[in-house]
Design a protein around this motif. Structure first.
Motif, short mmCIF file in Angstrom:
data_model
loop_
_atom_site.label_atom_id
_atom_site.label_comp_id
_atom_site.label_asym_id
_atom_site.label_seq_id
_atom_site.Cartn_x
_atom_site.Cartn_y
_atom_site.Cartn_z
N GLU A 175 0.85 -1.19 0.00
CA GLU A 175 0.00 0.00 0.00
C GLU A 175 0.88 1.24 0.00
O GLU A 175 1.80 1.37 0.81
CB GLU A 175 -0.92 0.02 1.21
CG GLU A 175 -1.86 1.22 1.24
CD GLU A 175 -2.90 1.13 2.35
OE1 GLU A 175 -3.02 2.10 3.13
OE2 GLU A 175 -3.58 0.07 2.43
N ILE A 206 -5.29 -1.55 -7.17
CA ILE A 206 -6.43 -0.76 -6.70
C ILE A 206 -5.97 0.68 -6.55
O ILE A 206 -4.92 0.97 -5.97
CB ILE A 206 -6.96 -1.27 -5.35
CG1 ILE A 206 -7.40 -2.73 -5.46
CG2 ILE A 206 -8.13 -0.41 -4.88
CD1 ILE A 206 -7.82 -3.32 -4.13
N ILE A 208 -7.42 4.41 -5.13
CA ILE A 208 -8.44 5.11 -4.35
C ILE A 208 -8.13 6.60 -4.42
O ILE A 208 -6.98 7.01 -4.24
CB ILE A 208 -8.45 4.63 -2.89
CG1 ILE A 208 -8.69 3.12 -2.82
CG2 ILE A 208 -9.50 5.38 -2.08
CD1 ILE A 208 -8.49 2.54 -1.43
N SER A 217 -13.75 7.59 -4.53
CA SER A 217 -13.97 6.57 -5.55
C SER A 217 -12.78 5.62 -5.57
O SER A 217 -11.70 5.94 -5.06
CB SER A 217 -14.14 7.21 -6.94
OG SER A 217 -15.22 8.12 -6.95
N SER A 218 -13.00 4.47 -6.20
CA SER A 218 -11.90 3.52 -6.37
C SER A 218 -12.08 2.78 -7.68
O SER A 218 -13.18 2.72 -8.24
CB SER A 218 -11.86 2.53 -5.20
OG SER A 218 -13.03 1.71 -5.19
N ASP A 219 -11.00 2.21 -8.16
CA ASP A 219 -11.04 1.39 -9.36
C ASP A 219 -10.04 0.25 -9.17
O ASP A 219 -9.02 0.40 -8.49
CB ASP A 219 -10.69 2.20 -10.60
CG ASP A 219 -11.12 1.50 -11.89
OD1 ASP A 219 -11.79 0.46 -11.81
OD2 ASP A 219 -10.76 1.99 -12.98
N THR A 220 -10.34 -0.88 -9.79
CA THR A 220 -9.54 -2.09 -9.62
C THR A 220 -9.25 -2.71 -10.97
O THR A 220 -10.10 -2.71 -11.86
CB THR A 220 -10.29 -3.11 -8.74
OG1 THR A 220 -10.61 -2.52 -7.49
CG2 THR A 220 -9.44 -4.34 -8.50
#
Length: 527
Positions: A175, A206, A208, A217-220
């Protein structure tokens, strides 16, 4: 106060202007398409414009320097309501590219709707995350490096900004926080390279990000790494230096640095060197030959002899001579000498002297090839300009210019040095010219007929803002020429190299000099 605010909102509605609160429910999203061929036109049809093509409403803009088509659309947060069709995706807009009649899914967007012609679709949030790369699409490809660049466009709702303190990237169990400085608020792109090497195989990604509105928002996505056991970290480089740093990384099968390796070999076609390895890393400096130097690194790792791909460091060597003029006086004689000229390869030089036809009187040296010339002190007062051209046997050439001043009240001439300004500088009346705003056409060619007008106003020097190639087109806002990506060619929206030559030639014919604003100390990031 409340009454005044209500009145402002009412006036906005009556005038057809959406109040800020309504705009914040929308996001300005930019779509990009970079084709492998050269289509004449590319459209962006989608659920936001009724799937129209062959219409200016969906025609994309073209950025010639990068070969990229782009278009920005204002889209509703949460997607269209009601859904345009039974196969629409709740919360998202469907779209495609249309290149000269060919319908294409977005090659960088892994989300496609198999129930509706494989239309690409994008969820619209605040903020909207678009083009999270790398992903598992063929257009992106398998990552051949253990340090892949993670990039994405992050578009906040209208009226808000991206809260960079909220940006987080997760790769598998790793992270990364505190990376807000990697987000460019102008281009709206995030670019981040993980500081630790990734192992071969599949990885989850990922992203964020939050908005100043408070929304997050987030996207993966997923991507694959297939990298060599040894990688040279340096990018190819071109330099005039005789040595250049070389850095490499040696990895274990799990992806970390191989700390068991203590030495490696560096290979060039003519030589091999043994260097020490510390914690799986090579950090040394290599001497360079003239021209291309292809280096590889070889070492035993994982029980096998592994060799990296090659990297090229190109060394440029200047073989051109240096022309030097020395002017001295001996009584009534002036001595013009080229003896101070030199050649880096110690070759003999030939010389050519030129004198400015605008000198107060002819010196009689024009066309001479002598190394030393003796002339009589000119009788006419004023500034005298000389040029010297030095040529080596390989036809490398250098030239220089010098001047001296004859005063009517003294027998000694004044030989100008670096600290001396010629008369045209002391008496210069400078006109600042920006071609894009100078004429309605905004081109160099259109400016030429106006040169007599500048001359008639009393100016004798024109200071021209940069004319070199920049991304996009020159405009009258912020793209005025300093974001240079090619110092050797004129920006196409201003004209051609020949147009600029013609402009200078006409200015000289009118007795005006041209100063070109140029920024060798910095370039555009796409240079």
């Amino acid at each position: 106060m409340k009454t005044v605010l209500n009145l402002i909102i009412l006036l906005c509605i009556v005038c057809g202007i959406a109040p800020l609160a309504a705009q914040s429910d929308s996001v300005d999203v930019t779509f990009f398409y970079q084709p492998s061929n050269s289509p004449n036109n590319v459209w962006l049809p989608g659920e936001f414009n009724g799937w129209v093509v062959n219409n200016p409403v969906s025609l994309m803009n073209f950025d010639a320097p990068t070969g990229t088509w782009w278009k920005t659309e204002r889209l509703r947060v949460g997607g269209p309501e009601p859904l345009p069709s039974p196969n629409s995706i709740p919360g998202a807009y469907q779209y495609k590219f249309n290149a000269d009649g060919n319908w294409l899914s977005d090659p960088l967007n892994p989300r496609q709707n198999p129930s509706d012609y494989n239309n690409s679709y994008l969820f619209i949030n605040d903020p909207t995350i678009h083009y999270l790369l790398p992903n598992d699409l063929p257009a992106v490809g398998v990552q051949r490096t253990r340090f892949p660049e993670i990039s994405a466009y992050i578009f906040p709702a209208v009226g808000y900004a991206v809260d960079t303190s909220t940006i987080v990237i997760k790769i598998d169990s790793l992270e990364f926080t505190g990376i807000g400085s990697r987000y460019d608020a102008i281009t709206q792109q995030l670019s981040f390279t993980p500081p630790v090497p990734l192992g071969d195989g599949a990885h989850s990604l990922i992203l964020i990000a939050g908005s100043t509105s408070g929304s997050v928002s987030s996207d993966t996505t997923e991507f694959t790494v297939q990298a060599d056991a040894i990688q040279i970290v340096n990018l190819p480089a071109t330099t005039r230096k005789g040595a250049w740093p070389l850095r490499a990384a040696i990895f274990s099968t799990g992806g970390g640095f191989d700390s068991t390796v203590t030495s490696a070999e560096i290979l060039r076609r003519d030589s091999t060197w043994t260097v020490s390895v510390s914690n799986g890393q090579v950090d040394t400096v290599m001497s360079l030959l003239e021209g291309d130097n292809y280096f590889r690194v070889r070492a035993f790792t994982g029980g096998q002899l592994q060799t990296s791909d090659s990297v090229s460091f190109t060394r440029l060597v200047n073989h051109a001579p240096t022309a030097r003029i020395n002017i001295s006086q001996n009584g009534s004689q002036l001595i013009l000498s080229a003896v101070g000229s030199s050649d880096p390869d110690s070759q003999s030089l030939t010389f050519l002297w030129r004198e400015d036809p605008a000198n107060p009187e002819a010196l009689g040296v024009d066309g001479s090839s002598d190394v030393v010339i003796n002339i009589a002190r000119p009788a006419s007062s004023g500034e005298y300009y000389l040029e010297l051209w030095a040529t080596d046997p390989d036809q490398n050439v250098d030239s220089t210019r010098a001047f001296f001043v004859v005063h009517p009240d003294t027998p000694d001439v004044q030989v100008a040095g670096y600290e001396d300004n010629p008369g045209w500088v002391k008496n210069g009346r400078i006109y600042l010219l920006y071609f894009k705003s100078f004429t309605p056409a905004g081109t160099i060619r259109a400016a030429i007929p106006n040169l007599p007008y500048i001359k008639a106003m009393g100016f004798n020097v024109i200071w021209v803002l940069p004319v070199m190639e920049i991304p996009g087109d020159a405009d009258n806002q912020i793209n005025i020429g300093y974001n240079i990506i090619d110092f050797l060619n004129v920006e196409q929206s201003l004209g051609t190299n020949q147009d600029f030559r013609d402009f200078i030639r006409e200015a000289h014919n009118l007795g005006m000099k041209v100063i070109l604003d140029i920024t060798p100390s910095h370039t555009g990031r796409e240079h």
